[in-house]
Design an enzyme around this catalytic site. Structure first.
Site, PDB file in Angstrom:
ATOM      1  CG  LEU A  38      -2.158   0.950   1.153  1.00  0.00           C
ATOM      2  CD1 LEU A  38      -2.838   0.552   0.431  1.00  0.00           C
ATOM      3  CD2 LEU A  38      -2.627   0.502   3.288  1.00  0.00           C
ATOM      4  CG  LEU A  40       0.264   3.277   3.862  1.00  0.00           C
ATOM      5  CD1 LEU A  40       0.764   3.280   5.533  1.00  0.00           C
ATOM      6  CD2 LEU A  40      -0.675   3.923   4.267  1.00  0.00           C
ATOM      7  N   GLY A 104      17.008   6.574  16.571  1.00  0.00           N
ATOM      8  CA  GLY A 104      17.787   5.695  17.252  1.00  0.00           C
ATOM      9  C   GLY A 104      17.844   4.076  16.391  1.00  0.00           C
ATOM     10  CG  HIS A 105      19.124   1.546  15.552  1.00  0.00           C
ATOM     11  ND1 HIS A 105      19.440   2.670  14.582  1.00  0.00           N
ATOM     12  CD2 HIS A 105      18.141   1.018  14.741  1.00  0.00           C
ATOM     13  CE1 HIS A 105      18.753   2.259  13.520  1.00  0.00           C
ATOM     14  NE2 HIS A 105      18.737   1.850  12.985  1.00  0.00           N
ATOM     15  CG  ASP A 106      19.092  -3.042  21.554  1.00  0.00           C
ATOM     16  OD1 ASP A 106      18.101  -4.012  21.590  1.00  0.00           O
ATOM     17  OD2 ASP A 106      19.980  -3.252  21.217  1.00  0.00           O
ATOM     18  CG  ASN A 108      21.448   4.696  19.721  1.00  0.00           C
ATOM     19  OD1 ASN A 108      20.661   4.226  18.271  1.00  0.00           O
ATOM     20  ND2 ASN A 108      22.440   4.936  19.860  1.00  0.00           N
ATOM     21  CE1 TYR A 109      15.539   4.123  20.217  1.00  0.00           C
ATOM     22  CE2 TYR A 109      15.300   2.092  19.357  1.00  0.00           C
ATOM     23  CZ  TYR A 109      14.686   3.352  19.017  1.00  0.00           C
ATOM     24  OH  TYR A 109      14.748   3.698  17.735  1.00  0.00           O
ATOM     25  CG  ASP A 135      15.126  -4.482  18.435  1.00  0.00           C
ATOM     26  OD1 ASP A 135      14.047  -4.467  17.285  1.00  0.00           O
ATOM     27  OD2 ASP A 135      15.285  -4.412  16.755  1.00  0.00           O
TER      28      ASP A 135
END
Ligand SMILES: CCCCCCCCCCCC[C@@H](C)C(=O)SCCNC(=O)CCNC(=O)[C@H](O)C(C)(C)COP(=O)(O)OP(=O)(O)OC[C@H]1O[C@@H](n2cnc3c(N)ncnc32)[C@H](O)[C@@H]1OP(=O)(O)O
Length: 365
Positions: A38, A40, A104-106, A108-109, A135
């Site tokens: 789809l 968007l 961000g990625h894992d 960073n979190y 993640d």
């Protein structure tokens, strides 16, 4: 994938394949999902999604805060059209706050949650253990839990709600034990020098003579005793188990003993004891290990790919993971739209407007 494994009908809304090829990596966890391609960015595309959401139970959106609102697909719109909808927003930083709009990625979190500061060996930098914690555990699994909780609640109230699933908070929540055990002195020492973070000799990984490893987790004295026995050591000649000063020396001693035998030899010594000593297995060895085979812990799909069986195991309604290959982008566009009440003419119009992609032909080849 978890929800699909446990019986949900999951539609993955994909970008049209040309856009997807340049802007996304493959979904390696597509098991049991169908693909609806789809666009968007076209109003006809967002209109299709709105129509689907009027009948759907759950929407999971994995974009940065603000993306869905810009598309006119924010929660206030979709929940007004379907008050029973569970609108799950899976992000790294959450919907509000200073970083809500940052990429961000894992890692960073994990860093922002405080958890990364606890991971790593003595005198080394913090270490992010692949992208499992923020993640997947704090993000995906926590979000799935939120979905199940809200569906359960909806059975009583008849009302949907918005789930703000932030990977930072998910992994922080997961680390509640670390926060709440500070007072009992579990984390008084610097990183890598505590009981459970590779400080203790009896909670460590040791190399064997064939270059493999054994994992040791003998915390309680009765289990520690069995470890000492299996290593051929004499309890009376050693410092007390919980004497922190003795730990570095004990580690060296354990390491030199483990280095004298192969992994298989250590397994034959420790298997069937309560010493809490197990082999560190490669993926291949894990799938073929006797214990895991006895429980059918790993499964094979139609392509011969081996992966873990869905967990936990339910006695009456166990998960039934799909064995089929992953979907092509747009493979199920027509089938899904027909199911949701679109006519063939509407589908043809959407196709000529380039709002959807139909990849049925490719799928049949
Ligand atoms: C050389 C090949 C390499 C292959 C490598 C494969 C390795 C795979 C390993 C991956 C490991 C990743 C692991 C470490 C992780 O941490 S994954 C977790 C990542 N973080 C999150 O998921 C948190 C929430 N998401 C985000 O913060 C952001 O989506 C990201 C991840 C920062 C990505 O940012 P971004 O690419 O700028 O995307 P967003 O800002 O979300 O905007 C998305 C744009 O895409 C558009 N879009 C979406 N669907 C459609 C569609 N069907 N048709 C047309 N357009 C679509 C949206 O409208 C939005 O566009 P716009 O608003 O920016 O204009």
């Amino acid at each position: 994938m978890i929800l699909a494994d446990f019986g949900a009908q999951v539609v993955r809304v994909d970008r049209l394949s040309r856009a997807a090829a340049v802007s996304t990596h493959g979904d390696v966890q597509a098991r049991g999902k169908r693909s609806l391609a789809l666009d968007l960015k076209r109003p006809q595309g967002t209109a299709v999604l709105r129509r689907l959401c009027r009948r759907a139970d759950v929407l999971i959106e994995p974009f940065r805060h603000g993306v869905m609102e810009r598309l006119g697909l924010g929660p206030e719109v979709l929940l007004q059209e379907n008050p029973r909808l569970i609108y799950a927003r899976l992000t790294g930083f959450g919907q509000t706050g200073k970083y809500a709009k940052s990429a961000g990625h894992d890692i960073n979190y994990l860093a922002l949650s405080g958890v990364l500061s606890k991971l790593g060996r003595k005198n080394e930098n913090p270490y992010a253990p692949v992208n499992l914690l923020a993640d997947f555990a704090g993000g995906g699994v926590m979000c799935a839990l939120g979905i199940v909780i809200t569906l359960f609640e909806r059975a009583r109230s008849g009302r949907g709600q918005v789930i703000d699933a932030s990977m930072v908070e998910g992994v922080a929540y997961l680390s509640s034990f670390l926060w709440k055990s500070q007072k009992v002195g579990l984390w008084n020492e610097p990183r890598g020098e505590n009981l459970l973070d590779s400080g203790a000799p009896f909670y460590e990984v040791y190399r064997t003579s064939d270059g493999k490893f054994m994992a040791v987790g003998a915390i309680e004295p009765k289990f520690y005793n069995q470890l000492i026995k299996g290593l051929g050591l004499n309890w009376d000649e050693l410092p007390a188990q919980m004497s922190l000063f003795g730990w570095p020396e004990m580690k060296k001693k354990f390491a030199s003993i483990f280095a004298q035998k192969t992994q298989a030899e250590w397994c034959s010594i420790f298997d069937s004891t309560d010493a809490c000593v197990t082999p560190v297995l490669s993926f291949d060895d894990a799938a073929s290990h006797q214990h895991n085979k006895e429980r059918s812990s790993f499964i094979k799909n139609d392509q011969g790919e081996i992966s873990p069986r869905p967990a936990p195991v339910l006695s009456r309604t166990p998960a039934v993971p799909s064995c089929k290959r992953d979907p092509f982008i747009g493979e199920h566009t027509e089938e899904i739209l027909l199911e949701y009440g679109f006519t063939k003419q509407e589908i043809a119009k959407l196709h000529s407007d380039k709002a959807i992609e139909l990849n049925k032909l490719k799928a049949n080849l």
